[in-house]
Scaffold this motif. Sequence first.
Motif, PDB file in Angstrom:
ATOM      1  N   THR B 118       0.798  -1.237   0.000  1.00 24.75           N
ATOM      2  CA  THR B 118       0.000   0.000   0.000  1.00 24.75           C
ATOM      3  C   THR B 118       0.833   1.291   0.000  1.00 24.75           C
ATOM      4  N   PRO B 119       1.869   1.419   0.835  1.00 26.57           N
ATOM      5  CA  PRO B 119       2.636   2.679   0.776  1.00 26.57           C
ATOM      6  C   PRO B 119       3.216   2.934  -0.619  1.00 26.57           C
ATOM      7  N   GLY B 120       3.695   1.883  -1.258  1.00 28.28           N
ATOM      8  CA  GLY B 120       4.217   2.031  -2.608  1.00 28.28           C
ATOM      9  C   GLY B 120       3.119   2.374  -3.602  1.00 28.28           C
ATOM     10  N   GLN B 121       1.969   1.747  -3.441  1.00 20.39           N
ATOM     11  CA  GLN B 121       0.835   2.057  -4.329  1.00 20.39           C
ATOM     12  C   GLN B 121       0.458   3.532  -4.197  1.00 20.39           C
ATOM     13  N   ILE B 122       0.405   4.014  -2.950  1.00 21.33           N
ATOM     14  CA  ILE B 122      -0.035   5.395  -2.720  1.00 21.33           C
ATOM     15  C   ILE B 122       1.013   6.390  -3.240  1.00 21.33           C
ATOM     16  N   CYS B 123       2.283   6.143  -2.939  1.00 15.14           N
ATOM     17  CA  CYS B 123       3.319   7.054  -3.468  1.00 15.14           C
ATOM     18  C   CYS B 123       3.327   7.033  -4.993  1.00 15.14           C
ATOM     19  N   SER B 124       3.138   5.854  -5.556  1.00 18.02           N
ATOM     20  CA  SER B 124       3.111   5.753  -7.012  1.00 18.02           C
ATOM     21  C   SER B 124       1.925   6.530  -7.577  1.00 18.02           C
ATOM     22  N   ALA B 125       0.771   6.407  -6.926  1.00 17.07           N
ATOM     23  CA  ALA B 125      -0.419   7.113  -7.401  1.00 17.07           C
ATOM     24  C   ALA B 125      -0.243   8.626  -7.301  1.00 17.07           C
ATOM     25  N   VAL B 126       0.448   9.096  -6.258  1.00 20.08           N
ATOM     26  CA  VAL B 126       0.744  10.535  -6.166  1.00 20.08           C
ATOM     27  C   VAL B 126       1.560  10.960  -7.390  1.00 20.08           C
ATOM     28  N   GLY B 127       2.544  10.134  -7.755  1.00 18.42           N
ATOM     29  CA  GLY B 127       3.339  10.425  -8.944  1.00 18.42           C
ATOM     30  C   GLY B 127       2.509  10.386 -10.213  1.00 18.42           C
ATOM     31  N   VAL B 128       1.617   9.425 -10.293  1.00 18.23           N
ATOM     32  CA  VAL B 128       0.755   9.293 -11.479  1.00 18.23           C
ATOM     33  C   VAL B 128      -0.073  10.554 -11.688  1.00 18.23           C
ATOM     34  N   LEU B 129      -0.655  11.070 -10.613  1.00 23.10           N
ATOM     35  CA  LEU B 129      -1.500  12.266 -10.744  1.00 23.10           C
ATOM     36  C   LEU B 129      -0.686  13.442 -11.282  1.00 23.10           C
ATOM     37  N   ALA B 130       0.545  13.588 -10.783  1.00 23.78           N
ATOM     38  CA  ALA B 130       1.391  14.697 -11.242  1.00 23.78           C
ATOM     39  C   ALA B 130       1.802  14.499 -12.699  1.00 23.78           C
ATOM     40  N   GLU B 131       2.114  13.257 -13.069  1.00 23.40           N
ATOM     41  CA  GLU B 131       2.530  12.986 -14.456  1.00 23.40           C
ATOM     42  C   GLU B 131       1.388  13.256 -15.430  1.00 23.40           C
ATOM     43  N   ALA B 132       0.193  12.820 -15.077  1.00 25.18           N
ATOM     44  CA  ALA B 132      -0.963  13.045 -15.964  1.00 25.18           C
ATOM     45  C   ALA B 132      -1.241  14.532 -16.090  1.00 25.18           C
ATOM     46  N   GLU B 133      -1.130  15.247 -14.981  1.00 27.48           N
ATOM     47  CA  GLU B 133      -1.360  16.696 -14.995  1.00 27.48           C
ATOM     48  C   GLU B 133      -0.334  17.392 -15.894  1.00 27.48           C
ATOM     49  N   ALA B 134       0.894  16.875 -15.873  1.00 27.77           N
ATOM     50  CA  ALA B 134       1.965  17.466 -16.694  1.00 27.77           C
ATOM     51  C   ALA B 134       1.869  17.034 -18.159  1.00 27.77           C
ATOM     52  N   GLY B 135       0.882  16.207 -18.492  1.00 32.46           N
ATOM     53  CA  GLY B 135       0.691  15.817 -19.889  1.00 32.46           C
ATOM     54  C   GLY B 135       1.493  14.619 -20.328  1.00 32.46           C
ATOM     55  N   HIS B 136       2.048  13.856 -19.374  1.00 30.62           N
ATOM     56  CA  HIS B 136       2.807  12.665 -19.766  1.00 30.62           C
ATOM     57  C   HIS B 136       1.849  11.585 -20.258  1.00 30.62           C
ATOM     58  N   PRO B 137       2.074  11.062 -21.464  1.00 27.82           N
ATOM     59  CA  PRO B 137       1.200  10.000 -21.970  1.00 27.82           C
ATOM     60  C   PRO B 137       1.574   8.654 -21.337  1.00 27.82           C
ATOM     61  N   SER B 138       0.742   7.657 -21.544  1.00 26.82           N
ATOM     62  CA  SER B 138       1.065   6.291 -21.137  1.00 26.82           C
ATOM     63  C   SER B 138       0.910   5.383 -22.347  1.00 26.82           C
ATOM     64  N   HIS B 139       1.172   4.100 -22.143  1.00 26.83           N
ATOM     65  CA  HIS B 139       1.032   3.107 -23.210  1.00 26.83           C
ATOM     66  C   HIS B 139      -0.395   3.054 -23.761  1.00 26.83           C
ATOM     67  N   VAL B 140      -1.391   3.402 -22.940  1.00 32.33           N
ATOM     68  CA  VAL B 140      -2.775   3.309 -23.416  1.00 32.33           C
ATOM     69  C   VAL B 140      -3.360   4.667 -23.825  1.00 32.33           C
ATOM     70  N   THR B 141      -2.557   5.726 -23.745  1.00 34.78           N
ATOM     71  CA  THR B 141      -3.032   7.035 -24.199  1.00 34.78           C
ATOM     72  C   THR B 141      -3.087   7.038 -25.719  1.00 34.78           C
ATOM     73  N   ASP B 142      -4.160   7.549 -26.294  1.00 36.26           N
ATOM     74  CA  ASP B 142      -4.276   7.631 -27.750  1.00 36.26           C
ATOM     75  C   ASP B 142      -3.103   8.467 -28.283  1.00 36.26           C
ATOM     76  N   PRO B 143      -2.282   7.877 -29.188  1.00 33.06           N
ATOM     77  CA  PRO B 143      -1.128   8.633 -29.696  1.00 33.06           C
ATOM     78  C   PRO B 143      -1.516   9.950 -30.376  1.00 33.06           C
ATOM     79  N   ALA B 144      -2.774  10.058 -30.780  1.00 34.33           N
ATOM     80  CA  ALA B 144      -3.211  11.293 -31.450  1.00 34.33           C
ATOM     81  C   ALA B 144      -3.502  12.414 -30.456  1.00 34.33           C
ATOM     82  N   THR B 145      -3.467  12.122 -29.151  1.00 31.23           N
ATOM     83  CA  THR B 145      -3.713  13.154 -28.135  1.00 31.23           C
ATOM     84  C   THR B 145      -2.643  14.238 -28.241  1.00 31.23           C
ATOM     85  N   ALA B 146      -3.084  15.495 -28.180  1.00 29.09           N
ATOM     86  CA  ALA B 146      -2.130  16.604 -28.320  1.00 29.09           C
ATOM     87  C   ALA B 146      -1.165  16.621 -27.132  1.00 29.09           C
ATOM     88  N   PRO B 147       0.132  16.771 -27.406  1.00 30.23           N
ATOM     89  CA  PRO B 147       1.116  16.855 -26.314  1.00 30.23           C
ATOM     90  C   PRO B 147       0.901  18.120 -25.479  1.00 30.23           C
TER      91      PRO B 147
END
Lengths: 339, 183
Positions: B118-147
Motif C-alpha cells: 500500500t505505501p508504494g501504491q499510494i506514493c506511485s499514485a501521487v506520482g501518477v496524478l502529477a505525471e498526468a497533470e503534466a501531460g505525460h502519456p502512457s502506453h494506453v493514451t491515444d497517440p493522437a492526443t495533443a502533447p
Amino acid sequence: MKPFGYLRAGTVREAAEALAEHPGARCLGGGTNLVDLMKLGVERPGLLVDVSRLPLDTVEELPDGSVRVGATVRNSDLAAHPLVRDRYPVLSQALLAGASGQLRNAATTGGNLLQRTRCPHFQDLSKPCNKRTPGTGCAAREGTHRDHAVLGHSEQCVATHPSDMAVALAALDARVELDDGRTTRDLPADRFHRLPGDHPERDTEIRPGELVTGVVLPAATASLPSAYRKARDRASYAFALASVAAVLRTSEDGTVVHVGLAFGALAHKPWRAERAEAALRGGPATEDAFARAVERELEAARPLRDNGYKVPLARNLAVDVLTRLATARNRTGTTEEDS
Amino acid sequence: MGAAHDDGTRATGHHSEVTLTVNGTPHTLHLDHRRVLLDVLREDLGLTGSKKGCDHGQCGACTALVDGRRVNSCLLLAVTLDGCEVITVEGLTDGAGEPHPLQRAFLDRDAFQCGYCTPGQICSAVGVLAEAEAGHPSHVTDPATAPGRPVALDAAEIRERLSGNLCRCGAYPRIVEAVEDVI
C-alpha cells in the motif's frame, strides 16, 4: 555487493578520463539495470562514474531539422516530449511500452541503450554464461530459452537485447553519439549493438573509455507515419516476446516510398529487417506485399527448441503494424481530398 | 561492455557524506556507497513505511518520490542523491497530520488486504496524478492526443500507469477505485 569508489562526473571529459584510468569502472545513469546487476553479483565495478548529472539532459532541434536527445534525458521525459510525440511517435510508443512509470522516471537514454540482457542464466552466477564469463558455456541453448533469440544467434549465446527504445531508434535511422573525452564519433543505431558471434561479452560497438552522449533522430524520418507494437506475457510491465517498430511512407498511388522496419526480442540486437525493406521499397503497400516481405526476412530465423512461436508472432505483428500505417495514410489522403 | 570485473586499484574510499531532505527534514549521513535509498530510509531514518518487496525494482513496494518523481528506492544508490528532496508515505500527510486524499481514499475503498504494497501504491499514485497533470502519456493514451495538455485518467489509464506496483492480494479493483475518487 562489493565495495566501490564513487565519482560524480562534472564533464564528459572527466567521466571519460575516469573510465580510461580505471578498467573496472562503470558508468552509472539511472541505475535501474546496473544497480540490480551489482546486487546480483553479475557486475562488480571497483568505481562507479555517475554520469546522471552531466549536462546532457535536453531534447533539442538542430538547424538541419534533426532532433538531438541527450544521453541523460530520462525515458519518461523523452516519451512525453512534444518533438518526439509529434515527429517520432514510434519512439514515444516504444518507450511507453517498456518497464514501469517508476523505472522510466529514472532510466536514461544512454543507459537504455547500454542495458544488459535479461537472460536468466546471465543473471544467475550459478549458471554458465559466455556473456557473463567468456568460455564457460551457454546454459540457455539447451535450457530455458522461451524468451531467447531466433535470429542471428551463435553457438556462444542466444540472448536477446531487452530494449524497446532501441528498436524504434533502429527503424528511425537514428544515430548514436559517442565521446571518449578527446574525439567524438557516431554510429547508426542499428549498428551500435552487435550480434554475439564469438564475443557475446560485447553487447555494443562502444570502445573502452567511450561514453554515449546522445542520440540523433534524423530529419528524413521526422513526421512519417510510424508505430510500435509489442507482444508480451501480460498487458503491461513485461519484456517483449516479440516487438516491431515500423516507419512507412507511401505515395498517393499506394507505393512504398520509405520503409524502416525493426524487430525487438528476436536477436542479440534490434533486428533491422533490411531484406523486407528492400523487397517493399517501390512496391505496393498492401497486406499481401507486407506478408511476403516479412516472411522473406524471417526465412533466416533459426528457432531454438522452445521459442518457435516467435516467428509467426513477429510476422503477424509486423504485417499488422505496416497494414495499419498504410491504411491510416490512405484514410488521411481521402480526408484531405474530401475537404 | 567488457566482462564484469574489478580493477581493485581505486584510491578513493568507499564512503561519502550525503545530504538528503526527507519529508522536509535535512539529514547529513556518512554512507557506504553500496547503500540504496530504501535501506537508508528504513534503517537509518526509521521510516519503515517504504517496503522491501523484491529489492530488484520489480514490485514497486519501495516506491518513493525523489524531487517530485516516483522511483523505485531499492535501485537508487543513496550517494547519487546528494541534495535531493525525498518524500515517503510518512511525508504525504499535511502539516496538521491529516492524511493525503489518496490515503483517505485507500481507507474509504478498503483498497488493500495485507497492506504491504500500500505505501508504494499510494506514493506511485501521487506520482501518477502529477505525471498526468503534466501531460505525460502512457502506453494506453491515444497517440493522437495533443502533447502538453493534462491526460484524463480513466480506469485503463490508472491500471497501466500503476502496473509497476504489484499487489499479491489482488486488491487492484479497489486500488483503481481509490485513485478514481481523487481525480
